[in-house]
Scaffold this motif. Structure first.
Motif, short mmCIF file in Angstrom:
data_model
loop_
_atom_site.label_atom_id
_atom_site.label_comp_id
_atom_site.label_asym_id
_atom_site.label_seq_id
_atom_site.Cartn_x
_atom_site.Cartn_y
_atom_site.Cartn_z
N SER A 134 56.78 14.85 -5.19
CA SER A 134 55.97 13.92 -5.98
C SER A 134 56.26 12.47 -5.63
N ALA A 167 53.42 10.05 -3.98
CA ALA A 167 53.01 8.79 -4.61
C ALA A 167 53.02 7.64 -3.60
N LYS A 176 50.01 8.08 -1.36
CA LYS A 176 48.80 7.72 -2.11
C LYS A 176 48.63 6.21 -2.18
#
Length: 205
Positions: A127, A131, A134
């Protein structure tokens, strides 16, 4: 009296200097700890070429050029690959540059050197890196978990076990004009692996 004043003045200057050093140190530590995983590479402050595709290089470059331009990774040759070791934020990773028969770079990937006793923690790493990707590349085209055996699908407390047993894998796919980026979390011989791959659109295997 004059000596006492000078002593106090000197102590004040030293105290202010010490305080300034402490503030600078805290700022540096804070920057390191919160720095972007892919925005901070130890020893690399800027690419020697404009607009690199990955790290400090462009797709299509030769092994010789990549080895020269990415000196931080201390690359060594392994057949059609160059292999090195880098620091990405708080993560240590092995970096691989892969070349086609025409000696053109067409693929680069990181394998993160992470080991957890509690296997669910690998999903936190996934994660964190997702992130970062992203933020750099925008929303992923896909962000999914693929189940090969759905035994623990509905119980997240056992997802680490499912990962280690090869029952599932997580992946996210990003895209821009020059390449496709895939983050994947999977199992290799009972050992969880976290990997980010950069695949050129113009240069092929």
């Amino acid at each position: 009296m004059k000596f006492s004043f000078l002593k106090k003045l000197l102590l004040s200057v030293l105290s202010l200097s010490l305080l300034a050093l402490i503030v600078v140190f805290i700022m540096l530590v804070s920057t390191y700890q919160t720095g972007s995983v892919f925005g901070f590479i130890k020893g690399v402050t800027a690419s020697p070429i404009p607009d690199p595709d990955v790290r400090t290089v462009k797709f299509g470059m030769s092994q010789k050029d990549v080895m020269r331009l990415d000196s931080e990774a201390k690359l060594s040759e392994e057949g059609s690959k160059l292999v090195g070791y880098v620091l990405l934020g708080d993560y240590e990773a092995t970096v691989y540059y892969v070349f086609n028969e025409s000696d053109q770079l067409y693929l680069m990937y990181y394998e993160f050197n992470i080991t957890h006793q509690i296997t669910n923690k690998y999903f936190s790493d996934f994660s964190t890196i997702s992130a970062e990707l992203k933020e750099k590349y925008g929303d992923p085209l896909k962000d999914e978990i693929k189940w090969y055996n759905p035994l623990y699908r509905n119980d997240k407390t056992y997802w680490g076990t499912a990962l280690q047993l090869g029952m599932m894998e997580a992946y996210a796919i990003f895209d821009n004009s020059t390449m496709t980026i895939k983050e994947s979390l999977y199992c290799d011989d009972l050992f969880p692996m976290l990997k980010v791959t950069y695949q050129s659109k113009s240069y092929k295997e």
